[in-house]
Design an enzyme around this catalytic site. Structure first.
Site, PDB file in Angstrom:
ATOM      1  N   ASP A  58      -3.109   4.256   6.847  1.00  0.00           N
ATOM      2  CA  ASP A  58      -2.242   3.984   8.002  1.00  0.00           C
ATOM      3  C   ASP A  58      -2.702   2.817   8.860  1.00  0.00           C
ATOM      4  O   ASP A  58      -2.149   2.586   9.927  1.00  0.00           O
ATOM      5  CB  ASP A  58      -2.190   5.232   8.897  1.00  0.00           C
ATOM      6  CG  ASP A  58      -1.033   6.140   8.533  1.00  0.00           C
ATOM      7  OD1 ASP A  58      -0.318   5.829   7.564  1.00  0.00           O
ATOM      8  OD2 ASP A  58      -0.857   7.151   9.229  1.00  0.00           O
TER       9      ASP A  58
ATOM     10  N   LYS B  60       2.504   4.740  16.289  1.00  0.00           N
ATOM     11  CA  LYS B  60       3.677   4.550  15.416  1.00  0.00           C
ATOM     12  C   LYS B  60       4.380   5.885  15.203  1.00  0.00           C
ATOM     13  O   LYS B  60       3.787   6.954  15.388  1.00  0.00           O
ATOM     14  CB  LYS B  60       3.265   3.971  14.057  1.00  0.00           C
ATOM     15  CG  LYS B  60       2.276   4.815  13.232  1.00  0.00           C
ATOM     16  CD  LYS B  60       2.872   5.927  12.395  1.00  0.00           C
ATOM     17  CE  LYS B  60       1.842   6.738  11.630  1.00  0.00           C
ATOM     18  NZ  LYS B  60       2.308   8.006  11.100  1.00  0.00           N
TER      19      LYS B  60
HETATM   20  O1  C5P Z   1      -5.987   6.852   3.674  1.00  0.00           O
HETATM   21  P1  C5P Z   1      -6.491   7.982   4.459  1.00  0.00           P
HETATM   22  O2  C5P Z   1      -7.958   7.905   4.723  1.00  0.00           O
HETATM   23  O3  C5P Z   1      -5.732   8.227   5.714  1.00  0.00           O
HETATM   24  O4  C5P Z   1      -6.254   9.257   3.566  1.00  0.00           O
HETATM   25  C1  C5P Z   1      -6.952  10.463   3.774  1.00  0.00           C
HETATM   26  C2  C5P Z   1      -6.628  11.415   2.658  1.00  0.00           C
HETATM   27  O5  C5P Z   1      -5.226  11.799   2.747  1.00  0.00           O
HETATM   28  C3  C5P Z   1      -6.779  10.875   1.267  1.00  0.00           C
HETATM   29  O6  C5P Z   1      -8.091  10.978   0.789  1.00  0.00           O
HETATM   30  C4  C5P Z   1      -5.827  11.738   0.471  1.00  0.00           C
HETATM   31  O7  C5P Z   1      -6.378  13.006   0.228  1.00  0.00           O
HETATM   32  C5  C5P Z   1      -4.690  11.956   1.460  1.00  0.00           C
HETATM   33  N1  C5P Z   1      -3.605  10.977   1.259  1.00  0.00           N
HETATM   34  C6  C5P Z   1      -2.777  11.125   0.165  1.00  0.00           C
HETATM   35  N2  C5P Z   1      -1.779  10.228  -0.054  1.00  0.00           N
HETATM   36  C7  C5P Z   1      -1.556   9.203   0.819  1.00  0.00           C
HETATM   37  C8  C5P Z   1      -2.386   9.034   1.939  1.00  0.00           C
HETATM   38  C9  C5P Z   1      -3.405   9.943   2.125  1.00  0.00           C
HETATM   39  O8  C5P Z   1      -2.935  12.064  -0.630  1.00  0.00           O
HETATM   40  N3  C5P Z   1      -0.540   8.388   0.593  1.00  0.00           N
END
Ligand code: C5P
Length: 331
Positions: free
Chosen positions: A136, A10
């Site tokens: 994501d 994406k």
């Molecule tokens: O959801 P994901 O595992 O990809 O997110 C990894 C980290 O990225 C989260 O623990 C957070 O620290 C950060 N994050 C964030 N805000 C988002 C998505 C991710 O701060 N909207």
């Protein structure tokens, strides 16, 4: 039995970062768009127990830090299935590139397991499982043009934008998304001057998306059919293309403000794309992939040649509508 799945990438058409929430995530608003670039995932379930990840690319983790690994347990539980799950990843997408490669891989595993066991997990349950593994992932259960809210995991299908030529530049820089978010929080006042608080930024972004979406629906009423349309080259005529309408609302990716100062070479990559006549160029997610959207495949091919000449790996591809996405996943 083994099942093979294409795991498409994406790009983000605008990404606005809001306030840090008590749960450690940031609110965000974005429009995801799937593209034809993909990895290939092969899933096989044999007798026994455990999870095995095979991948020739040394940068891909083979343990529980891999999203493919993490999705297996909740998927197997939802399917009420047992066995040893062997996942082979043919990696073509960059690792930590902002193209959602790892997230798409995990969703591919979820869909493959459904096929292996010839059982369906409900759509709501799949959304929950995907969101639990990462922000994501859910977008890849929708495909095409997708509105992303919440911390990115709340996804809504939008009317598909027409498929356009796209160039993906993949500089050899890995960027950690959590670190990029943390850097955003530390960002000094001057860089945030245009919008004093994260809430103001979110409001502005919401207005842009809302104005664009209302424009789309008005257009639909006028023509009486779903929007498709031929792309109008930059600077020519009125915007009968909804993608150009979106670009004209002034979408931006907030991550550029933290990533570009750290890696100035990325600014040059974006400039090459713009000089090569991209009607829009931007960092995707937290990068380091930078994409350009083009009026024709010929223009995209020219941009790829320019980037490669300047030493930046790049490929030409196209954006994928929802229908194309689902048609090609198991092809
Ligand atoms: O959801 P994901 O595992 O990809 O997110 C990894 C980290 O990225 C989260 O623990 C957070 O620290 C950060 N994050 C964030 N805000 C988002 C998505 C991710 O701060 N909207």
């Amino acid at each position: 039995m083994s099942v093979t799945v294409r795991s498409f990438a994406k790009i983000n058409l605008g990404l606005c970062i809001g306030p840090l929430r008590p749960d450690g995530f940031h609110d965000l608003r974005t429009i995801y768009q799937t593209i034809a670039l993909h990895d290939v995932i092969r899933v096989e379930v044999t007798r026994g127990t455990g999870i095995e990840i095979q991948c020739k690319d040394p940068r891909v983790p083979k343990d529980q830090s891999n999203t493919c690994y993490r999705i297996v347990a909740p998927a197997m539980a939802a399917l009420r299935a047992t066995g040893r799950v062997v996942i082979e990843i043919e990696k073509k997408l960059p690792v930590q590139g902002g193209l959602g490669g790892g997230s798409a891989n995990a969703v591919a595993v979820l869909l493959a397991l459904e096929r292996v066991f010839k059982k369906q997990i409900t759509a709501v349950e799949k959304m929950r499982i995907a969101a639990d593994v990462g922000s994501d992932l859910p977008l890849f259960l929708v495909g095409g043009t997708v509105l992303g809210l919440g911390h990115g995991e709340e996804v809504y299908p939008l009317s598909d934008l027409p498929s356009v030529a796209c160039v993906i530049a993949t500089p050899e820089i890995s960027i950690s998304t959590p670190k990029a978010f943390a850097d955003w929080d530390r960002l000094g006042a001057p860089a945030k001057l245009t919008a004093p608080t994260p809430s103001d930024r979110m409001l502005m972004c919401g207005r842009r998306f809302s104005a664009w979406l209302s424009g789309l629906s008005q257009n639909k009423i006028r023509t009486g059919k779903a929007l498709s349309g031929v792309l109008v080259a930059r600077g020519r005529g009125r915007a009968e293309n909804p993608l150009l309408d979106l670009v004209r609302t002034g979408i931006e990716n907030d991550f550029e403000r933290v990533v570009f100062p750290q890696y100035p070479e990325l600014i040059k990559v974006k400039r090459v794309l713009e000089e090569a006549d991209a009607f829009y160029a931007s960092l995707s997610g937290s990068g380091s992939a930078i994409y350009g959207l083009f009026a024709s495949r010929t223009a995209a091919a020219r941009a790829v040649a320019r980037l490669r000449k300047a030493g930046t790996p790049a490929v030409a591809t196209t954006t994928l509508t929802r229908q194309q996405y689902w048609k090609k996943i198991f092809d």
